[in-house]
Scaffold this active site. Structure first.
Site, PDB file in Angstrom:
ATOM      1  N   LYS A   1     -21.553 -18.651  21.312  1.00  0.00           N
ATOM      2  CA  LYS A   1     -22.836 -17.963  21.629  1.00  0.00           C
ATOM      3  C   LYS A   1     -22.952 -18.317  23.146  1.00  0.00           C
ATOM      4  CE  LYS A   1     -27.302 -17.148  19.822  1.00  0.00           C
ATOM      5  NZ  LYS A   1     -28.275 -17.278  18.561  1.00  0.00           N
TER       6      LYS A   1
ATOM      7  N   ASP B   1     -19.659 -17.968  36.802  1.00  0.00           N
ATOM      8  CA  ASP B   1     -19.868 -18.992  36.002  1.00  0.00           C
ATOM      9  C   ASP B   1     -18.548 -19.274  35.300  1.00  0.00           C
ATOM     10  OD1 ASP B   1     -21.230 -20.453  34.124  1.00  0.00           O
ATOM     11  OD2 ASP B   1     -21.644 -18.773  32.626  1.00  0.00           O
TER      12      ASP B   1
END
Ligand SMILES: *[C@@H]1O[C@H](CO)[C@@H](O)[C@H](O)[C@H]1NC(C)=O
Ligand SMILES: *[C@@H]1O[C@H](CO)[C@@H](O)[C@H](O)[C@H]1NC(C)=O
Ligand SMILES: *[C@@H]1O[C@H](CO)[C@@H](O)[C@H](O)[C@H]1NC(C)=O
Ligand SMILES: *[C@@H]1O[C@H](CO)[C@@H](O)[C@H](O)[C@H]1NC(C)=O
Ligand SMILES: *[C@@H]1O[C@H](CO)[C@@H](O)[C@H](O)[C@H]1NC(C)=O
Ligand SMILES: *[C@@H]1O[C@H](CO)[C@@H](O)[C@H](O)[C@H]1NC(C)=O
Length: 940
Positions: A616, A732
């Site tokens: 997730k 990221d």
């Protein structure tokens, strides 16, 4: 050696003397045992009694008082009735046998660092009516002292009523010493007596934390009536056997004195009792040699016993005071090896030559004292001891870990065969535990506890949280109730509490670590999840999913998005789901995209109704799926809030579908309609880099694999930065976003998304714009996004690869990884920062360049940072030998348990001593079977 003294029924000399004392003893002997003695009569059903021969208090091994239970399990027996009446002492009559478990241990209280004599005795007495010792088959088992092998008890061919004993002198490693019986598969181990005597530290100086000595023989000479002299004559309760009953045909002479035999001041190494020193044996002066032969029996031939190292200790004191001018001078030989030349006895003073504690190779059983020509008198001897070396190389588990595990065991009433040391020796470690035996810590530490499906009831024991090295705790599928205790464990990296009855709230200590990405948490199947919807409460039913969850987390790369439809924008009200799915499909195909477009129904099918969540992340949940052709995929379903911007996505998907590089996770397809917005990627079976470096899984990467992964990731980023127009900034970069395929080739995931989800979506952009610890300080300050932002994050990744540390951790204050590395390097050596899991197996020559490169990447000013192209070229220099093509072959991962599998079953070849039987019941000791004798060789 021997100890066989013959005792026909009713004439047990050693015990008979004391008969006279019985009356007195029974009246007065209360609490006669010295406090430093612990005497256990194994299998005793009463709680204790006072032994009439010694006045020592013998206690049962399983008493009602929990603190005084020295053993668990096993079964108490009496020896056969027919042998009962002839038993030479009370302790022989009962025993405890251990039909179950490979290792069963007694735990004896001790004081760490103190020296003890520990004695075990074994009287089989055909208690199980199997006639094991006399039926012709092998009957033997092993003994461990603590976590080290001590000796073998070989009762093969023994007469049932015979007794054998073993003694060891050892230093307590901890607050307790365990004595373990090891089942070799040749008969059920049992034990009759356990004696533990505290010795002064000065005694037997050769015995220390790493060296113990196992008793082989201890003899006293002269005119002695007792077969065995022990407590109270010897206040340390050593067993001294007398040989004088034996072989009386030899022309030896007894010497006895009543004068005090002195010890040199300060010589308290052996503290031989006066009574023993006051007697000696010598021979007629026409003889030249006095031979002590300690024969050990056939079984010493060709066995490990032969390789034992031995320590002989002699005790001599001149007792002949007729003529002070007469003196004795002799040489001491071991076989034909001269040990001590020209030894001269001192009148009424003991000397104890013992080779300064030097162990002599090989078990030799013949010693002789040879008179020098100039000596007027023949040799004499008062006492003799012979020991073999027991190496204490294996270490006990870290003391605190042992205590916490014992608490856990007690707390949950665990009945599994958990006894002795939890980790050591490896082949007997407790089931369900994984220990770290790395040479860097002398004491093994417990890193993993798996008590899944163990029927645990009650609360979650806080002891687990206190274990300093515990990284992975699996308590799933039990009946744990109550709340999770709030206790900060800084070591824990994976906590699986799924399928219990735990209730909320989840304590901050755990939640924080989870949120910081430091803890893998699973709570599904608990009442606590009825109100919480976070990932850790997601339902993962099948075991395959469980594995995947751990292995793969954020798989994501880029693009295939599919819009999951949600209620808003629902224009096709009234149509069935399938219709909607297809309707949307038909309606919106604004762009030409070369990759497969999935329908919601298809995604549902390939993911088995979205059953197995494998990760997730900021953009949504990732599910495992299997395509029609059996290819495994990762399906990333984007979060609802992103759907607003879905119009921006499809163009982005189009771009990303054109991005292909071996170090970028490949996009397989997408789904975009009212019901779904999803991207489908190649599945990366090895999970992500964070897990490989620090996961709760027993994986570890070697140095070369690490450098290859760094290079792969750098090449992926270089491609995004340099080969795409315009450049794609990942934003990221972090270890969870670097995934590994089955050959450990690293691929960057989750790129491109951040650009599509623009900053208007704050919660998304925050996540996408960086993760704590990886965040470029300049970007943070200026919001000027450049490709150097990725370089900064890559520098952190590189430091993680080298150090194995997370980007931010507690040490004990929160510390950012680059600062930690700077401090370590400044304080000590650059080698201090290297991941301990590498066990010093790394290429030190390139370490400095890799760290320099990483530190360069994390410069505060982006202008000072290298480009990814430069990074790639530096890393290539560190890996000159291997082209990237060879990489997959070279990168076979090493799994820790391979090491474990290497451990051979060790004790099979160990053999103990054989025995010689004599008529009547006999008491034998050590490597018995042997006959100790004094043989005299006639001089010229
Ligand atoms: C046992 O204790 C009694 C009373 O203290 C004493 O008289 C006797 O000598 C002791 N026996 C032994 C073997 O020490
Ligand atoms: C120590 O442990 C290892 C592995 O368990 C074993 O092979 C070895 O024999 C042990 N050493 C001793 C002295 O017991
Ligand atoms: C124990 O003694 C041996 C020699 O007998 C020595 O080599 C060893 O270093 C000692 N160990 C400790 C812990 O003192
Ligand atoms: C020496 O003492 C032993 C034991 O008391 C005895 O059996 C033996 O006869 C004695 N030997 C001599 C020569 O007195
Ligand atoms: C453990 O066992 C004891 C005795 O068998 C029992 O009294 C106690 O309730 C048990 N505790 C748990 C947590 O099951
Ligand atoms: C045990 O003793 C028996 C009989 O003496 C002997 O044959 C056998 O080799 C011994 N076994 C070991 C392992 O010492």
């Amino acid at each position: 050696m021997v100890i066989s003294y013959r005792c026909s029924a009713g004439t047990k000399l050693p015990w008979i003397l004391s008969l006279q004392l019985i009356l007195v003893a029974t009246i007065q002997a209360q609490s006669a045992s010295p406090p430093d003695f612990l005497s256990i009569d194994c299998g005793l059903t009463n709680s204790s009694y006072i032994d009439t021969d010694t006045n020592l208090t013998y206690v049962s091994d399983i008493s009602d008082i929990p603190d005084k239970r020295y053993v668990e399990g096993g079964k108490a027996y009496n020896i056969m009735a027919q042998y009962m009446k002839d038993a030479t002492n009370e302790q022989e009559k009962t025993l405890r046998s251990f039909p179950h478990g490979q290792r069963n241990c007694y735990t004896l209280p001790s004081i760490r660092g103190n020296k003890y004599l520990i004695r075990t005795t074994f009287t089989y007495g055909n208690y199980d009516e199997l006639n094991s010792s006399e039926n012709g088959s092998l009957f033997l088992f092993g003994l461990h002292i603590g976590v080290n092998f001590w000796t073998t008890v070989n009762l093969t061919k023994w007469r049932s009523p015979d007794t054998v004993w073993k003694e060891v002198l050892t230093v307590a490693p901890d607050k307790f010493i365990s004595v373990c019986l090891i089942n070799f598969g040749y008969g059920t181990p049992f034990v009759s007596t356990l004696d533990m005597r505290l010795l002064p530290d000065s005694m037997y100086p050769v015995v220390n934390a790493t060296v113990s000595i196992s008793y082989f023989s201890r003899l006293r000479f002269g005119s002695v009536d007792d077969f065995i002299t022990r407590y109270p004559t010897d206040k340390y309760d050593r067993f001294w056997e007398s040989w004088s009953w034996y072989n009386s045909s030899y022309p030896w002479l007894n010497l006895t004195t009543t004068r005090e035999v002195k010890t040199l001041p300060g010589d308290d190494k052996f503290l031989v009792p006066q009574e023993i020193l006051q007697k000696a044996s010598t021979i007629n002066s026409s003889f030249r040699w006095l031979n002590i032969s300690v024969s050990a029996g056939d079984n010493l031939l060709g066995t490990r016993a032969r390789d034992m190292e031995q320590l002989p200790i002699f005790h001599f004191a001149e007792l002949d005071n007729n003529d002070s001018m007469n003196h004795r001078v002799f040489d001491i030989y071991r076989n034909n090896e001269l040990l001590t030349p020209d030894f001269t006895t001192s009148p009424f003073r003991v000397d104890s030559p013992y080779q300064n504690g030097r162990f002599l190779p090989k078990m030799v059983t013949s010693f002789s004292l040879r008179k020098k020509p100039r000596s007027q008198l023949p040799p004499l001897i008062n006492a003799f001891e012979l020991y073999s070396l027991v190496r204490m190389d294996n270490h006990t588990t870290a003391s605190n870990d042992v205590e916490f595990m014992k608490e856990v065991k007690k707390y949950y009433n665990l009945t599994r065969n958990w006894n002795g040391d939890p980790c050591s020796p490896r082949e007997y470690s407790w089931e369900g535990l994984t220990c770290d035996y790395a040479t860097a810590n002398p004491n093994p530490k417990i890193t993993r506890v798996n008590l899944s499906t163990s029927g645990l009831r009650g609360g979650l024991d806080i002891s687990f949280m206190k274990m300093a090295s515990l990284e992975n705790l699996d308590l799933s599928h039990n009946n744990l109730t109550g709340v999770i205790p709030d206790y900060q464990s800084n070591s824990l990296r994976a906590l699986n509490l799924s399928n219990n009855q735990l209730d909320g709230p989840i304590p901050d200590s755990i939640l924080q670590r989870y949120k910081a990405g430091l803890l893998e948490l699973r709570l599904e199947g608990n009442p606590i999840c009825s109100t919480v919807k976070d990932r850790y409460c997601a339902n993962k039913k099948n075991s395959k999913a469980t594995l995947l969850v751990a292995v793969i987390v954020p798989v994501v790369f880029v693009l295939l998005l599919v819009v999951l439809c949600v209620l808003w924008k629902l224009r096709w009200k009234g149509k069935s789901e399938e219709q909607e799915d297809y309707a949307m499909y038909e309606e919106e195909t604004p762009l030409h995209i070369d990759i497969r477009r999935f329908t919601y129904a298809e995604l549902k099918l390939i993911t088995n109704n979205f059953q197995s969540i494998i990760g997730k992340g900021g953009f949504g949940t990732v599910y495992h799926g299997i395509l029609e052709n059996n290819d495994e995929v990762a399906v990333k379903v984007l979060v609802e809030t992103s759907i607003d911007e879905s119009k921006d996505f499809l163009p982005e998907v189009q771009t990303l579908s054109k991005v292909h590089h071996k170090n970028l996770v490949a996009l397989v397809g997408y789904c975009q309609n009212k019901k779904c917005l999803a991207l489908v990627y190649d599945f990366m079976p090895r999970g992500n880099l964070q897990q490989l470096l620090r996961g709760g899984y027993d994986s570890s990467l070697n140095w070369e694999e690490r450098l290859h992964i760094a290079l792969d990731a750098a090449q992926g980023l270089e491609y995004l930065h340099e080969s795409c127009t315009p450049s794609i900034v990942h934003r990221d970069v972090k270890t969870p976003n670097i995934l590994l395929d089955k050959n450990l080739v690293a691929k960057i995931s989750d790129f491109g998304l951040s650009r599509a989800f623009n900053a208007a979506h704050t919660h998304i952009s925050t996540v996408a714009a960086g993760t704590l610890g990886y965040l470029d300080p300049e970007y943070h300050a200026t919001f000027q996004l450049t490709i150097k932002t990725d370089v900064y994050s890559f520098g952190i990744v590189l430091l993680e690869i080298v150090t194995g540390q997370p980007p931010v951790f507690m040490d004990p204050q929160t510390v950012h990884l680059p600062n930690w590395v700077r401090q370590k390097v400044a304080k000590g050596s650059i080698h201090d920062v290297v991941d301990k899991k590498l066990l010093d197996q790394y290429d030190a020559t390139h370490l400095q360049s890799v760290i320099d490169l990483a530190m360069n990447c994390v410069e505060n000013a982006s202008i000072d940072r290298p480009s990814m192209t430069e990074v790639v070229s530096v890393l290539k220099v560190c890996l000159p030998a291997l082209s990237s093509e060879k990489q997959s072959a070279a990168s076979t991962p090493r799994w820790k348990n391979v090491m474990d599998a290497d451990i051979p079953k060790q004790f099979q070849l160990i053999s103990g001593a054989s025995t010689t039987s004599y008529e009547g019941s006999s008491f034998q000791s050590g490597y018995t079977g042997a006959v100790s004798e004094i043989s005299l060789v006639s001089g010229r």
